[in-house]
Design an enzyme around this catalytic site. Structure first.
Site, short mmCIF file in Angstrom:
data_model
loop_
_atom_site.label_atom_id
_atom_site.label_comp_id
_atom_site.label_asym_id
_atom_site.label_seq_id
_atom_site.Cartn_x
_atom_site.Cartn_y
_atom_site.Cartn_z
N HIS A 132 0.94 -1.18 -0.06
CA HIS A 132 0.06 0.14 0.20
C HIS A 132 0.89 1.40 -0.06
O HIS A 132 1.79 1.38 0.70
CB HIS A 132 -0.83 0.03 1.29
CG HIS A 132 -1.55 1.30 1.33
ND1 HIS A 132 -1.35 2.28 2.35
CD2 HIS A 132 -2.85 1.75 0.69
CE1 HIS A 132 -2.18 3.20 2.37
NE2 HIS A 132 -3.03 2.92 1.39
N HIS A 178 1.69 11.07 -2.06
CA HIS A 178 0.04 10.83 -1.43
C HIS A 178 -0.39 12.27 -1.41
O HIS A 178 0.02 13.03 -0.79
CB HIS A 178 0.49 10.09 0.05
CG HIS A 178 -0.65 9.73 0.53
ND1 HIS A 178 -0.82 9.68 1.96
CD2 HIS A 178 -1.80 9.24 0.20
CE1 HIS A 178 -1.93 8.99 2.34
NE2 HIS A 178 -2.43 8.65 1.05
#
Length: 590
Positions: A132, A178
């Protein structure tokens, strides 16, 4: 089991010396008895006798024992006598040689190092080692983005790499970061080049890149060009718009495949039924795939997803999607637009990937457990950490595995018991990154009924674990690493982690002031679902005034445990194997 060979000296308060005897480990009584039995009471165990020991006591297949015995004898003697003439291999192993063999995890490890599962089934039939936010070096809010954690993950055997793609400030190149956080970016091209270099160093089976796409059509075309140029012939192109069934890991050996949402134009050409299953936008992030940027107050996993202005602009200009980009997509990802029941519908003519947060999985498991199992028999379910895990912590992966979820996505950059469990699961099948799901998760009854994860199970077998002793800490740690004034006080914890009914914890007694702890204790663990159970072992050093010190850990798939005496190598907190620290244990199934 030990004999004195000298002493350790520890200073107290700079003035006083404390002496502790150094003990040299000896074979446990069970090992001595096994040696006498298989050597027919002699002083040496010859290759033929060792072959019998490996087959009868260790449970090795007869063919494997026959081929290995001669090699083991020669390797042990060569190692033990590297400074003096090697004894005649035909004479075999003396007791000490036999003991050293048992402590060699490269010769006598607890699980197989070879791929042995059937690799010809569709991808949906396997648990897949999944990362992830694979580019993050630390926390989810402010850490650096880099290709280094991608490289480390691939070297460990991770098969699914996640990249969040965003435009740079000039909108002419692609960054990986991110989104909507303070994480510093890394160039997409650098990430792709690292994937190409390290994709198959650990495993030949396919690497799946999940692209979280926040790009304009022009930049999507640039991604397609980059991927084509960098990966070349290793990039797999699907033969149809939608797959009726996923290809197998075997057929995709040494290939890289792409998974993401299809662009808007592509989906708009499909039926309204398709639209109910897939988001028509080409923009998303891992947190909003299951419907909504997750917050601690999230009430639904299927709310509308939140998009920034740049995302909305991208959606508005999505009318001219490039075919180069959409033709790269092998595993189509989608976000449910309707009810959970609708999202989990199974179609005969196509397969797809659905993503749920860990909270979304919990809700789905409580009300639609069998629907999840049925969905994952043909389709792929990806589970990802909830958005509040800003420190890059993880969650219990077993709920996903119990329901057949193939991609239980984990943050790989930290450490902790959940990540150790993930490492343990994917030590199975030779560490290739693909583990065949248990048959009960793939079966359907005459009326298409499937396994119900809530059903109570009976005990199928009992695992007996004997913890004999530990060795190697004195070679890897300073004399005062654990205690300033004395040798360490080690104890071992033995856990079963699996379905709730199988979870159990045991602990040995503390062995005080000894670098070579000898516990010689046995524990029994009844197992209802051994196919999903893991054996987690951790050694701690007792500290009266502070938290007990960490002394090593490992996690092993119980379905692959070899029986008999086994050398168990221990790992550090991050999962790196120690060079010398190991335990001698015995496993039996009754």
């Amino acid at each position: 089991m030990t004999s004195s060979t000298g002493s350790y000296n520890y200073k107290m308060f700079k003035y006083f010396n404390r002496k502790f005897k150094i003990t040299e480990i000896e074979p446990p009584q069970d090992v001595k008895e096994a040696f006498l039995r298989f050597s027919n009471g002699g002083t040496h165990m010859g290759p033929d006798q060792l072959r019998l020991f490996m087959a009868e006591h260790q449970g090795e297949p007869t063919g494997a024992a026959a081929s290995e015995a001669d090699r083991v004898v020669e390797e042990v003697l060569r190692t033990n006598f590297h400074l003096v003439p090697i004894p005649n291999p035909k004479q075999g192993l003396a007791l000490d040689d036999f003991f050293h063999y048992l402590l060699r995890d490269d010769l006598n490890g607890p699980i197989s190092c070879q791929v042995h599962h059937d690799m010809t089934a569709p991808l949906s039939h396997y648990f897949i080692y999944t990362g992830h936010n694979s580019y993050l070096t630390g926390n989810q809010l402010s850490s650096d983005c880099s290709d280094a954690p991608i490289t480390r993950a691939l070297q460990r055997g991770v098969r699914v790499i996640e990249l969040d793609m965003w435009p740079n400030s000039d909108k002419d190149d692609i960054l990986v970061l991110h989104g909507r956080t303070l994480t510093s970016p890394v160039m997409l091209v650098k990430c792709l080049e690292s994937i190409k270099e390290y994709a198959f160093v650990k495993s030949p089976y396919p690497v799946i890149i999940t692209l979280e796409d926040h790009l304009t059509p022009e930049l999507q075309a640039k991604v397609a060009e980059m991927a084509t140029q960098i990966f070349g012939d290793t990039l797999h192109y699907p033969k149809a718009d939608f797959l009726a069934e996923f290809p197998s890991p075997e057929s995709l050996k040494n290939r890289i495949i792409i998974s993401t949402k299809p662009p808007k134009e592509f989906l708009e050409s499909k039926s309204a039924k398709d639209k109910s299953l897939f988001s028509p936008t080409g923009t998303h992030s891992s947190e909003d795939e299951a419907g909504g940027k997750e917050t601690p107050d999230s009430t639904s996993e299927f709310d509308c997803d939140y998009r920034s202005e740049s995302d909305q602009d991208c959606e508005d200009t999505n009318a001219n999607q490039t075919p180069e980009y959409r033709r790269l997509i092998t595993i189509h990802a989608g976000k449910p637009k309707g009810s959970l029941k609708e999202a989990l519908r199974v179609f005969e003519d196509r397969v797809r990937r659905l993503s749920l947060s860990e909270q979304g999985l919990e809700k789905a498991a409580s009300s639609h457990g069998t629907d999840l199992v049925r969905f994952t028999q043909r389709n792929i379910l990806r589970v990802y950490p909830k958005g509040t895990r800003v420190t890059s912590s993880n969650y219990n992966p077993h709920l996903g595995w119990m329901h057949g979820a193939q991609m239980v996505a984990f943050n790989m950059q930290g450490y902790g018991k959940w990540l150790w469990k993930m490492h343990g699961m994917f030590r199975a099948n030779g560490g290739c990154g693909y583990v065949k799901k248990p048959e009960f998760l793939m079966r359907q009854g005459p009326n298409k009924e499937v396994h119900d994860p809530k059903r109570e199970h009976i005990v199928k077998k009992t695992l007996k674990v004997r913890v004999y002793m530990g060795d190697g800490w004195h070679l890897e740690f300073s004399p005062t690493h654990f205690d300033t004034f004395s040798p360490p006080d080690f104890y071992a914890k033995v856990h079963i982690v699996g379905v709730p009914g199988d979870n159990a914890k045991k602990k040995t007694r503390i062995i005080e002031n000894d670098w070579f702890p000898v516990w010689d204790e046995e524990f029994e663990f009844p197992l209802t679902v051994p196919e999903l159970a893991l054996l987690r072992i951790e050694v701690r050093e007792y500290d009266r005034s502070e938290k007990d010190d960490f002394g090593g850990q490992t996690c092993l798939p119980i379905s692959e445990l070899k029986t008999g005496f086994r050398a168990i190598p221990l790992h550090d907190k991050k999962g790196e194997k120690y060079k010398s620290v190991k335990l001698l244990m015995r496993f039996q199934f009754v």
